[in-house]
Design an enzyme around this catalytic site. Structure first.
Site, short mmCIF file in Angstrom:
data_model
loop_
_atom_site.label_atom_id
_atom_site.label_comp_id
_atom_site.label_asym_id
_atom_site.label_seq_id
_atom_site.Cartn_x
_atom_site.Cartn_y
_atom_site.Cartn_z
N LYS A 36 0.85 -1.20 0.00
CA LYS A 36 0.00 0.00 0.00
C LYS A 36 0.88 1.24 0.00
O LYS A 36 2.11 1.13 0.20
CB LYS A 36 -0.90 -0.02 1.24
CG LYS A 36 -0.13 0.02 2.57
CD LYS A 36 -1.04 -0.26 3.76
CE LYS A 36 -0.25 -0.26 5.05
NZ LYS A 36 -1.04 -0.73 6.20
N TYR A 259 13.48 31.99 5.91
CA TYR A 259 12.33 32.77 6.35
C TYR A 259 12.47 33.27 7.79
O TYR A 259 12.91 32.53 8.66
CB TYR A 259 11.05 31.94 6.22
CG TYR A 259 10.68 31.68 4.78
CD1 TYR A 259 10.30 32.73 3.94
CD2 TYR A 259 10.76 30.41 4.24
CE1 TYR A 259 9.98 32.52 2.62
CE2 TYR A 259 10.44 30.17 2.91
CZ TYR A 259 10.04 31.23 2.10
OH TYR A 259 9.74 31.03 0.79
C1 LIG Z 1 -0.27 -1.73 6.79
C2 LIG Z 1 -0.80 -3.02 7.27
C3 LIG Z 1 0.07 -4.11 7.47
C4 LIG Z 1 1.57 -4.00 7.36
O1 LIG Z 1 2.09 -3.36 8.49
P1 LIG Z 1 3.67 -3.27 8.78
O2 LIG Z 1 3.74 -2.81 10.18
O3 LIG Z 1 4.24 -2.29 7.82
O4 LIG Z 1 4.21 -4.64 8.58
C5 LIG Z 1 -0.49 -5.33 7.80
N1 LIG Z 1 -1.83 -5.48 7.94
C6 LIG Z 1 -2.70 -4.45 7.77
C7 LIG Z 1 -4.15 -4.68 7.92
C8 LIG Z 1 -2.20 -3.19 7.43
O5 LIG Z 1 -3.06 -2.17 7.27
#
Ligand SMILES: *Cc1c(COP(=O)(O)O)cnc(C)c1O
Length: 390
Positions: A36, A259
Site C-alpha cells: 500500500k 524565512y
Molecule cells: C499496513 C498493514 C500491514 C503492514 O504493516 P507493517 O507494520 O508495515 O508490517 C499489515 N496489515 C494491515 C491490515 C495493514 O493495514
C-alpha cells in the site's frame, strides 16, 4: 538525469529482504506483501514484480485504486484490498478479480449477487476485530453466526479470515490471538474452513513465530525497517534519498538564513544550498535537527526548510562545492542518516517518512548494482530512459 534530487530504490536489497522473510517463515506460510501507499514510497508496480519473483505469494493494499494500479500492470497476481471499498465500487473488485476484505453481511451479499450476475466467484477475506476497533466483525457469538451465513453464499469464495494486532503489549497480543483462534475454531467446527488465516504484520511475524498461522502480512520489513524487539532478521534499508549541492556561500557572523531569519549565523560560516524541500518529502520539522552527509561528514540543516530547497552548514567540511553528492537518507556505513534515525530526529515513525516521498522526486531503480530504470512521474510516459524492467 533531469533532476539532482532522487530516491534510489535498491531492488537487490528488496529481493534479499523478501528471501530473508521466506527463509524465516518457511515454505508453508504464505507471504501477503503489503505494498500500500505506493509500496511505502518505493513504487508499487516496480516493487511488486521483484517481491513476487523472490518469495511473495499475495499482494496486499489498502484501497481499490491501489489494487487497480497493480491489476492493470499484472493480470494474474493475487491482490487483497485490506480496507473498505464502497458498495458502488464493489463491481470493479469482482470484474478485475481482486480479493476484498469483508466486515458486513450487507457487502458479502452484494458481492455474492455481483458474482452471480457476472458469472464469477469473488474471493473474500473476512475481517474479525479482536480489539483494534478499526474494521471487522465484533468478537461475539452473533458474528460467528453471520460469518457462517456468509460462508454459505453460493457465489463467494470465503478464502480467508484475518485480524490485526494493536501491539499494545505482550499479554494483549496473546489475548487478541486467542480471540481469533477461538472464533476460527467455532467456525471450523460448524464446517467453515479458510485457506488463509492471518493476523501478523511485520513486527508480529518476527517476534511471535507461533502466531503466523497460514499467512503473514509484512510491510515495513520488506523495505528493511526493523521495529521488532524480541528477535532479529538480517534485512537492509532499500531506499536512499540523495541530491547534489546547488550553491556554496560564505556568511558573516549574525547574517540571517531563510524565512524570518529564524536562524542567525553564530560565527562566520560556509553554507551549502541543496535543491530539496518539504515538497520532496523531506519533513519541514527537520529544522534544527536534520543532518545530511556530504563528503562522508554530517552537515546540520540550518534555517527554516523551504518547499523546494534548504541550507546546510558546511563550515567544517573542507572543499564542498556545487555538484557534490548530498545524502539525506542512506546507510550507516556511509555515515548517512538512516530512515530510523531520521524518524527519531523529527518525531515521527519510519513508515510515515517513507510515505512522504512525492511524485516530483524521481525514483532510480538499481538492479545488480546498476541503474535499470528512472521513474519520473512528471514526464509524459513516466520514464526518463527506456526501462529494462517494469
Ligand atoms: C499496513 C498493514 C500491514 C503492514 O504493516 P507493517 O507494520 O508495515 O508490517 C499489515 N496489515 C494491515 C491490515 C495493514 O493495514
Amino acid at each position: 538525469m533531469l533532476r539532482d534530487t532522487y530516491i534510489e530504490v535498491n531492488l537487490d536489497r528488496l529481493a534479499d529482504n523478501v528471501e530473508q522473510i521466506r527463509r524465516r517463515v518457511g515454505p508453508d506460510v504464505a507471504i501477503a506483501a503489503v505494498i500500500k501507499a505506493d509500496a511505502y514510497g518505493h513504487g508499487s508496480v516496480t516493487c511488486a514484480k521483484t517481491i513476487m519473483e523472490h518469495g511473495g505469494d499475495y499482494l496486499a493494499v489498502a484501497t481499490l485504486t491501489e489494487a487497480l494500479e497493480l491489476r492493470n500492470a499484472y493480470p494474474d497476481y493475487p491482490i487483497l484490498i485490506m480496507g473498505y471499498t464502497s458498495n458502488e465500487n464493489l463491481r470493479n473488485v469482482v470484474e478485475r478479480g481482486i480479493t476484498q476484505c469483508i466486515f458486513t453481511e450487507e457487502q458479502a451479499v452484494l458481492l455474492d449477487q455481483l458474482g452471480g450476475e457476472l458469472g464469477m466467484k469473488p474471493k473474500i477475506h473476512i475481517k474479525y476485530d479482536t480489539g483494534f476497533h478499526r474494521l471487522g466483525f465484533p468478537d461475539c457469538e452473533e458474528s460467528i453466526q453471520t460469518i457462517l451465513r456468509i460462508a454459505k453464499l453460493p457465489n463467494l469464495d470465503c478464502e480467508g479470515i484475518f485480524s490485526h494486532f494493536a501491539l499494545a503489549n505482550d499479554e494483549e497480543n496473546h489475548r487478541q490471538f486467542q480471540a481469533l483462534e477461538t472464533a476460527v475454531k467455532k467456525l471450523e467446527e460448524a464446517g467453515c474452513h479458510f485457506r488463509y488465516r492471518h493476523i501478523c504484520d511485520s513486527i508480529a511475524a518476527i517476534d511471535y513465530p507461533e502466531f503466523r498461522l497460514d499467512m503473514i502480512r509484512p510491510g515495513a520489513i520488506l523495505y528493511g525497517m526493523k521495529s521488532f524487539r524480541k528477535n532479529d532478521l538480517d534485512i537492509h534499508q532499500v531506499v536512499r534519498f540523495v541530491t547534489r549541492v546547488a550553491y556554496v556561500q560564505d556568511l558573516k557572523k549574525g547574517d540571517g538564513v531563510s524565512y524570518n531569519y529564524k536562524y542567525k549565523a553564530p560565527r562566520d560560516m560556509r553554507l551549502a544550498t541543496i535543491p530539496v524541500g518539504y515538497a520532496d518529502g523531506y519533513p519541514r520539522n527537520m529544522y534544527e535537527v536534520g543532518e545530511v552527509t556530504i563528503r562522508g561528514q554530517r552537515a546540520k540543516v540550518v534555517g527554516v526548510l523551504c518547499m523546494d530547497q534548504c541550507m546546510v552548514d558546511v563550515t567544517d567540511i573542507p572543499g564542498v562545492c556545487s555538484g557534490d553528492e548530498v545524502i539525506l537518507y542512506g546507510d550507516e556505513a556511509e555515515n548517512a542518516v538512516t530512515i530510523a534515525e531520521a524518524a527519531v530526529k523529527c518525531g515521527t515513525n519510519k513508515n510515515e517518512l517513507l510515505c512522504r516521498f512525492t511524485r516530483r522526486t524521481p525514483k532510480v531503480y538499481l538492479k545488480d548494482g546498476k541503474p535499470v530504470k528512472i521513474l519520473n512521474a512528471l514526464l509524459p510516459d513516466g520514464q526518463e530512459k527506456e526501462g529494462q524492467t517494469r
